[in-house]
Design a protein around this motif. Structure first.
Motif, PDB file in Angstrom:
ATOM      1  N   ALA A   4       0.672  -1.544  -0.221  1.00  0.00           N
ATOM      2  CA  ALA A   4       0.434   0.200  -0.241  1.00  0.00           C
ATOM      3  C   ALA A   4       0.745   1.173   0.192  1.00  0.00           C
ATOM      4  N   ILE A   5       0.141   1.826  -0.898  1.00  0.00           N
ATOM      5  CA  ILE A   5       0.851   3.434  -0.379  1.00  0.00           C
ATOM      6  C   ILE A   5       0.154   4.536   0.535  1.00  0.00           C
ATOM      7  N   LYS A   6       0.951   4.615   1.507  1.00  0.00           N
ATOM      8  CA  LYS A   6       0.164   5.448   2.161  1.00  0.00           C
ATOM      9  C   LYS A   6       0.949   6.944   2.231  1.00  0.00           C
ATOM     10  N   ALA A   7       0.272   8.145   2.263  1.00  0.00           N
ATOM     11  CA  ALA A   7       0.719   9.244   2.333  1.00  0.00           C
ATOM     12  C   ALA A   7       0.725   9.640   3.561  1.00  0.00           C
ATOM     13  N   VAL A   8       2.432   9.972   3.740  1.00  0.00           N
ATOM     14  CA  VAL A   8       3.136  10.924   4.379  1.00  0.00           C
ATOM     15  C   VAL A   8       3.035  12.737   4.169  1.00  0.00           C
ATOM     16  N   PRO A   9       2.193  13.174   5.508  1.00  0.00           N
ATOM     17  CA  PRO A   9       2.873  14.773   4.309  1.00  0.00           C
ATOM     18  C   PRO A   9       4.203  15.134   4.985  1.00  0.00           C
ATOM     19  N   LYS A  10       4.891  16.006   3.901  1.00  0.00           N
ATOM     20  CA  LYS A  10       6.198  16.932   4.983  1.00  0.00           C
ATOM     21  C   LYS A  10       5.896  17.258   6.088  1.00  0.00           C
ATOM     22  N   HIS A  11       5.100  18.635   5.966  1.00  0.00           N
ATOM     23  CA  HIS A  11       5.738  18.772   6.934  1.00  0.00           C
ATOM     24  C   HIS A  11       4.077  19.043   7.289  1.00  0.00           C
ATOM     25  N   ALA A  12       3.643  18.926   8.545  1.00  0.00           N
ATOM     26  CA  ALA A  12       1.936  19.336   8.960  1.00  0.00           C
ATOM     27  C   ALA A  12       1.768  20.757   9.111  1.00  0.00           C
ATOM     28  N   SER A  13       2.435  21.580   9.095  1.00  0.00           N
ATOM     29  CA  SER A  13       2.387  23.185   9.494  1.00  0.00           C
ATOM     30  C   SER A  13       2.333  24.097   7.982  1.00  0.00           C
ATOM     31  N   ALA A  14       2.601  23.070   6.578  1.00  0.00           N
ATOM     32  CA  ALA A  14       3.141  23.626   5.588  1.00  0.00           C
ATOM     33  C   ALA A  14       1.960  24.235   4.679  1.00  0.00           C
ATOM     34  N   PRO A  15       2.503  26.047   4.149  1.00  0.00           N
ATOM     35  CA  PRO A  15       1.369  26.532   3.521  1.00  0.00           C
ATOM     36  C   PRO A  15       0.480  25.300   2.895  1.00  0.00           C
ATOM     37  N   PRO A  16      -0.709  25.788   1.768  1.00  0.00           N
ATOM     38  CA  PRO A  16      -1.046  25.356   1.078  1.00  0.00           C
ATOM     39  C   PRO A  16      -0.263  26.165  -0.429  1.00  0.00           C
ATOM     40  N   SER A  17      -0.017  24.908  -1.028  1.00  0.00           N
ATOM     41  CA  SER A  17       0.759  25.887  -2.561  1.00  0.00           C
ATOM     42  C   SER A  17      -0.399  26.564  -3.318  1.00  0.00           C
ATOM     43  N   PRO A  18       0.620  27.370  -4.026  1.00  0.00           N
ATOM     44  CA  PRO A  18       0.002  28.661  -5.100  1.00  0.00           C
ATOM     45  C   PRO A  18      -1.293  27.797  -5.909  1.00  0.00           C
ATOM     46  N   SER A  19      -0.628  26.630  -6.518  1.00  0.00           N
ATOM     47  CA  SER A  19      -2.002  26.132  -6.692  1.00  0.00           C
ATOM     48  C   SER A  19      -2.898  25.325  -6.700  1.00  0.00           C
ATOM     49  N   HIS A  20      -3.107  24.932  -5.096  1.00  0.00           N
ATOM     50  CA  HIS A  20      -4.270  24.291  -4.497  1.00  0.00           C
ATOM     51  C   HIS A  20      -4.695  25.449  -3.676  1.00  0.00           C
ATOM     52  N   PRO A  21      -5.472  26.200  -3.872  1.00  0.00           N
ATOM     53  CA  PRO A  21      -6.257  27.256  -2.846  1.00  0.00           C
ATOM     54  C   PRO A  21      -6.517  26.690  -1.869  1.00  0.00           C
ATOM     55  N   ALA A  22      -6.491  27.464  -1.047  1.00  0.00           N
ATOM     56  CA  ALA A  22      -7.435  26.855   0.160  1.00  0.00           C
ATOM     57  C   ALA A  22      -8.730  26.634   0.215  1.00  0.00           C
ATOM     58  N   ALA A  23      -9.925  26.133   0.631  1.00  0.00           N
ATOM     59  CA  ALA A  23     -10.963  25.540   0.570  1.00  0.00           C
ATOM     60  C   ALA A  23     -12.047  27.210   0.922  1.00  0.00           C
ATOM     61  N   ARG A  24     -11.246  27.929   2.121  1.00  0.00           N
ATOM     62  CA  ARG A  24     -12.271  29.297   2.092  1.00  0.00           C
ATOM     63  C   ARG A  24     -11.698  30.242   1.111  1.00  0.00           C
ATOM     64  N   GLN A  25     -11.212  30.167   0.024  1.00  0.00           N
ATOM     65  CA  GLN A  25     -10.851  30.924  -0.270  1.00  0.00           C
ATOM     66  C   GLN A  25     -11.857  30.649  -1.944  1.00  0.00           C
ATOM     67  N   SER A  26     -11.895  29.599  -1.876  1.00  0.00           N
ATOM     68  CA  SER A  26     -13.243  29.221  -3.440  1.00  0.00           C
ATOM     69  C   SER A  26     -13.957  30.423  -3.718  1.00  0.00           C
ATOM     70  N   GLY A  27     -15.082  30.725  -5.122  1.00  0.00           N
ATOM     71  CA  GLY A  27     -15.563  31.162  -5.102  1.00  0.00           C
ATOM     72  C   GLY A  27     -15.444  33.108  -5.247  1.00  0.00           C
ATOM     73  N   ILE A  28     -14.293  33.590  -4.525  1.00  0.00           N
ATOM     74  CA  ILE A  28     -14.028  34.509  -3.916  1.00  0.00           C
ATOM     75  C   ILE A  28     -14.063  35.659  -5.853  1.00  0.00           C
ATOM     76  N   ALA A  29     -13.411  34.974  -6.605  1.00  0.00           N
ATOM     77  CA  ALA A  29     -13.336  35.514  -8.351  1.00  0.00           C
ATOM     78  C   ALA A  29     -14.874  35.742  -8.160  1.00  0.00           C
ATOM     79  N   LEU A  30     -16.419  35.283  -8.296  1.00  0.00           N
ATOM     80  CA  LEU A  30     -16.876  34.916  -8.248  1.00  0.00           C
ATOM     81  C   LEU A  30     -17.621  36.157  -7.865  1.00  0.00           C
ATOM     82  N   LEU A  31     -16.865  36.676  -7.047  1.00  0.00           N
ATOM     83  CA  LEU A  31     -18.047  37.722  -5.207  1.00  0.00           C
ATOM     84  C   LEU A  31     -17.299  39.286  -6.191  1.00  0.00           C
ATOM     85  N   GLU A  32     -16.233  38.484  -6.267  1.00  0.00           N
ATOM     86  CA  GLU A  32     -15.709  40.167  -7.206  1.00  0.00           C
ATOM     87  C   GLU A  32     -15.718  40.729  -8.408  1.00  0.00           C
ATOM     88  N   ALA A  33     -15.783  39.384  -9.446  1.00  0.00           N
ATOM     89  CA  ALA A  33     -17.513  39.725 -10.327  1.00  0.00           C
ATOM     90  C   ALA A  33     -18.973  40.690 -10.197  1.00  0.00           C
TER      91      ALA A  33
END
Length: 174
Positions: free
Chosen positions: A24-53
């Motif tokens: 089995a391949i088990k995912a182990v986080p590299k760092h527990a408190s690492a910020p989300p990468s720019p290619s995967h925005p956090a869930a709380r920021q989803s829909g901000i472009a629609l609100l701006e529009a």
């Protein structure tokens, strides 16, 4: 195998089934408190472009309504200015006629709402054609060496609007 910005994976053998050799391949986080990468925005920021529009559309709508209001006011001011110009030209035309007929100046008197006499009838018809619903008045006051002429032209642009009045005062030498 570790790559920067990605989770590290670990290959393990599962002891859940004896004798089974599945992996089995088990995912182990590299760092527990690492910020989300720019290619995967956090869930709380989803829909901000629609609100701006949506906010941009509301601001644009308010601006367009303001422009329509300004355009309507400009049209009304243009109409009033046109009527004032017509009244001025009509008064100047009558003054020119009166200046050539100094001997009959007293005959040019006209109370507002009265029927114009033969001296004023052509001018009154022409003025009422240019300014619909115009009320005309002419007052000639004889003075020692000159005559004071007051020409009043009133009109109403809208049925419920205010009455506009244009008065021209001139002096004709006797």
């Amino acid at each position: 195998m570790k790559t920067p910005g990605r989770r590290a994976t670990e290959l393990t053998t599962s002891p859940a089934k004896p004798g089974a050799a599945w992996k089995a391949i088990k995912a182990v986080p590299k760092h527990a408190s690492a910020p989300p990468s720019p290619s995967h925005p956090a869930a709380r920021q989803s829909g901000i472009a629609l609100l701006e529009a949506l906010i941009a559309i509301v601001i644009l709508g308010i601006g367009l309504l303001g422009m329509i209001g300004l355009q309507a006011r400009a049209y009304a001011a243009l109409s009033d200015a046109s009527m004032r110009a017509e009244a001025t030209m009509a008064a100047e035309k009558l003054l020119g006629t009166m200046n050539t007929d100094i001997a009959n100046l007293a005959s040019y008197n006209l109370a507002e709402g009265a029927t114009p006499n033969s001296f004023l009838a052509p001018w009154a018809q022409e003025t009422r054609r240019a300014i619909p619903g115009a009320k005309l008045s002419v007052r000639v006051v004889d003075q020692t060496q000159q005559s004071q002429v007051n020409i009043g032209i009133s009109w109403q642009r809208k049925a419920a609007g205010e009455q506009n009045r244009h008065v021209v005062t001139a002096y004709i030498a006797n």
